[in-house]
Scaffold this motif. Sequence first.
Motif, mmCIF file in Angstrom:
data_model
loop_
_atom_site.group_PDB
_atom_site.id
_atom_site.type_symbol
_atom_site.label_atom_id
_atom_site.label_comp_id
_atom_site.label_asym_id
_atom_site.label_seq_id
_atom_site.Cartn_x
_atom_site.Cartn_y
_atom_site.Cartn_z
ATOM 1 N N LEU A 1 0.826 -1.200 0.000
ATOM 2 C CA LEU A 1 0.000 0.000 0.000
ATOM 3 C C LEU A 1 0.866 1.257 0.000
ATOM 4 O O LEU A 1 0.584 2.214 -0.729
ATOM 5 C CB LEU A 1 -0.938 0.003 1.210
ATOM 6 C CG LEU A 1 -1.834 1.220 1.353
ATOM 7 C CD1 LEU A 1 -2.704 1.403 0.121
ATOM 8 C CD2 LEU A 1 -2.697 1.088 2.591
ATOM 9 N N ALA A 2 1.919 1.252 0.788
ATOM 10 C CA ALA A 2 2.804 2.418 0.832
ATOM 11 C C ALA A 2 3.391 2.694 -0.545
ATOM 12 O O ALA A 2 3.500 3.851 -0.960
ATOM 13 C CB ALA A 2 3.917 2.196 1.855
ATOM 14 N N ASP A 3 3.751 1.645 -1.286
ATOM 15 C CA ASP A 3 4.280 1.823 -2.644
ATOM 16 C C ASP A 3 3.227 2.435 -3.563
ATOM 17 O O ASP A 3 3.536 3.315 -4.374
ATOM 18 C CB ASP A 3 4.750 0.481 -3.219
ATOM 19 C CG ASP A 3 6.003 -0.041 -2.533
ATOM 20 O OD1 ASP A 3 6.734 0.781 -1.929
ATOM 21 O OD2 ASP A 3 6.238 -1.255 -2.587
ATOM 22 N N GLU A 4 1.978 1.987 -3.438
ATOM 23 C CA GLU A 4 0.892 2.538 -4.258
ATOM 24 C C GLU A 4 0.715 4.027 -3.975
ATOM 25 O O GLU A 4 0.580 4.830 -4.891
ATOM 26 C CB GLU A 4 -0.426 1.801 -3.971
ATOM 27 C CG GLU A 4 -0.434 0.354 -4.356
ATOM 28 C CD GLU A 4 -0.634 0.140 -5.843
ATOM 29 O OE1 GLU A 4 -1.139 1.044 -6.526
ATOM 30 O OE2 GLU A 4 -0.291 -0.946 -6.321
ATOM 31 N N VAL A 5 0.706 4.403 -2.698
ATOM 32 C CA VAL A 5 0.525 5.808 -2.319
ATOM 33 C C VAL A 5 1.696 6.645 -2.815
ATOM 34 O O VAL A 5 1.509 7.730 -3.374
ATOM 35 C CB VAL A 5 0.337 5.947 -0.798
ATOM 36 C CG1 VAL A 5 0.366 7.415 -0.370
ATOM 37 C CG2 VAL A 5 -0.970 5.294 -0.362
ATOM 38 N N ARG A 6 2.929 6.158 -2.634
ATOM 39 C CA ARG A 6 4.108 6.906 -3.111
ATOM 40 C C ARG A 6 4.057 7.110 -4.627
ATOM 41 O O ARG A 6 4.370 8.184 -5.133
ATOM 42 C CB ARG A 6 5.389 6.192 -2.700
ATOM 43 C CG ARG A 6 5.819 6.492 -1.269
ATOM 44 C CD ARG A 6 7.238 6.014 -1.009
ATOM 45 N NE ARG A 6 7.318 4.564 -0.938
ATOM 46 C CZ ARG A 6 7.074 3.858 0.164
ATOM 47 N NH1 ARG A 6 6.725 4.464 1.268
ATOM 48 N NH2 ARG A 6 7.157 2.553 0.151
ATOM 49 N N ALA B 1 3.871 10.728 -6.397
ATOM 50 C CA ALA B 1 4.909 11.094 -7.358
ATOM 51 C C ALA B 1 4.281 11.498 -8.693
ATOM 52 O O ALA B 1 4.716 12.462 -9.326
ATOM 53 C CB ALA B 1 5.880 9.930 -7.560
ATOM 54 N N HIS B 2 3.244 10.771 -9.085
ATOM 55 C CA HIS B 2 2.557 11.094 -10.342
ATOM 56 C C HIS B 2 2.020 12.520 -10.315
ATOM 57 O O HIS B 2 2.102 13.241 -11.302
ATOM 58 C CB HIS B 2 1.420 10.103 -10.593
ATOM 59 C CG HIS B 2 0.554 10.462 -11.757
ATOM 60 N ND1 HIS B 2 0.959 10.268 -13.063
ATOM 61 C CD2 HIS B 2 -0.675 11.030 -11.819
ATOM 62 C CE1 HIS B 2 0.004 10.686 -13.878
ATOM 63 N NE2 HIS B 2 -0.998 11.151 -13.153
ATOM 64 N N TRP B 3 1.485 12.954 -9.196
ATOM 65 C CA TRP B 3 0.900 14.291 -9.077
ATOM 66 C C TRP B 3 1.886 15.310 -8.514
ATOM 67 O O TRP B 3 1.517 16.451 -8.264
ATOM 68 C CB TRP B 3 -0.358 14.249 -8.208
ATOM 69 C CG TRP B 3 -1.443 13.495 -8.893
ATOM 70 C CD1 TRP B 3 -1.884 12.235 -8.593
ATOM 71 C CD2 TRP B 3 -2.222 13.925 -10.006
ATOM 72 N NE1 TRP B 3 -2.881 11.859 -9.457
ATOM 73 C CE2 TRP B 3 -3.111 12.879 -10.334
ATOM 74 C CE3 TRP B 3 -2.258 15.091 -10.766
ATOM 75 C CZ2 TRP B 3 -4.020 12.974 -11.383
ATOM 76 C CZ3 TRP B 3 -3.169 15.176 -11.800
ATOM 77 C CH2 TRP B 3 -4.037 14.123 -12.104
ATOM 78 N N ASN B 4 3.148 14.880 -8.310
ATOM 79 C CA ASN B 4 4.168 15.768 -7.757
ATOM 80 C C ASN B 4 3.659 16.430 -6.468
ATOM 81 O O ASN B 4 3.692 17.645 -6.319
ATOM 82 C CB ASN B 4 4.594 16.827 -8.786
ATOM 83 C CG ASN B 4 5.873 17.521 -8.367
ATOM 84 O OD1 ASN B 4 6.693 16.946 -7.656
ATOM 85 N ND2 ASN B 4 6.043 18.755 -8.801
ATOM 86 N N ASP B 5 3.190 15.595 -5.552
ATOM 87 C CA ASP B 5 2.586 16.071 -4.311
ATOM 88 C C ASP B 5 3.180 15.309 -3.138
ATOM 89 O O ASP B 5 3.808 14.270 -3.312
ATOM 90 C CB ASP B 5 1.074 15.862 -4.368
ATOM 91 C CG ASP B 5 0.302 16.794 -3.464
ATOM 92 O OD1 ASP B 5 0.911 17.432 -2.580
ATOM 93 O OD2 ASP B 5 -0.924 16.891 -3.637
ATOM 94 N N GLU B 6 2.991 15.842 -1.938
ATOM 95 C CA GLU B 6 3.507 15.187 -0.737
ATOM 96 C C GLU B 6 2.416 14.782 0.239
ATOM 97 O O GLU B 6 2.680 14.104 1.214
ATOM 98 C CB GLU B 6 4.479 16.135 -0.017
ATOM 99 C CG GLU B 6 5.712 16.450 -0.832
ATOM 100 C CD GLU B 6 6.629 17.444 -0.140
ATOM 101 O OE1 GLU B 6 6.341 17.832 1.000
ATOM 102 O OE2 GLU B 6 7.633 17.819 -0.751
#
Length: 102
Positions: free
Chosen positions: A2-7, A11-16
Amino acid sequence: MLADEVRQWLAHWNDELNTPHDAVAAIALLEPGLFTFTPPGTAQITLSGASAGRSAFTPDPTGTVRIATAVDVPQVTDRIIQHICTASATPDQPTQQQNRTD
């Protein structure tokens, strides 16, 4: 996983920051018992002026708007994770939930 999916999503949206508004709304529709809602009412949105964007709720038994005032955060979080894992599973790689024997 799940953490990989969220990261990857961030990253796709250039957001944190990730706040799952749409997912919470979907869970509210699927499992309203996990939320506390106001009685029916109406909502008005101010469209212009210094208060533009401000919303106001007025209780009204004939209204179609209800506002969530409380949420069972642990249960809703669990449901979101379950749905993400299910959506991420492939036929040859079952989700963790499908692997449970309890």
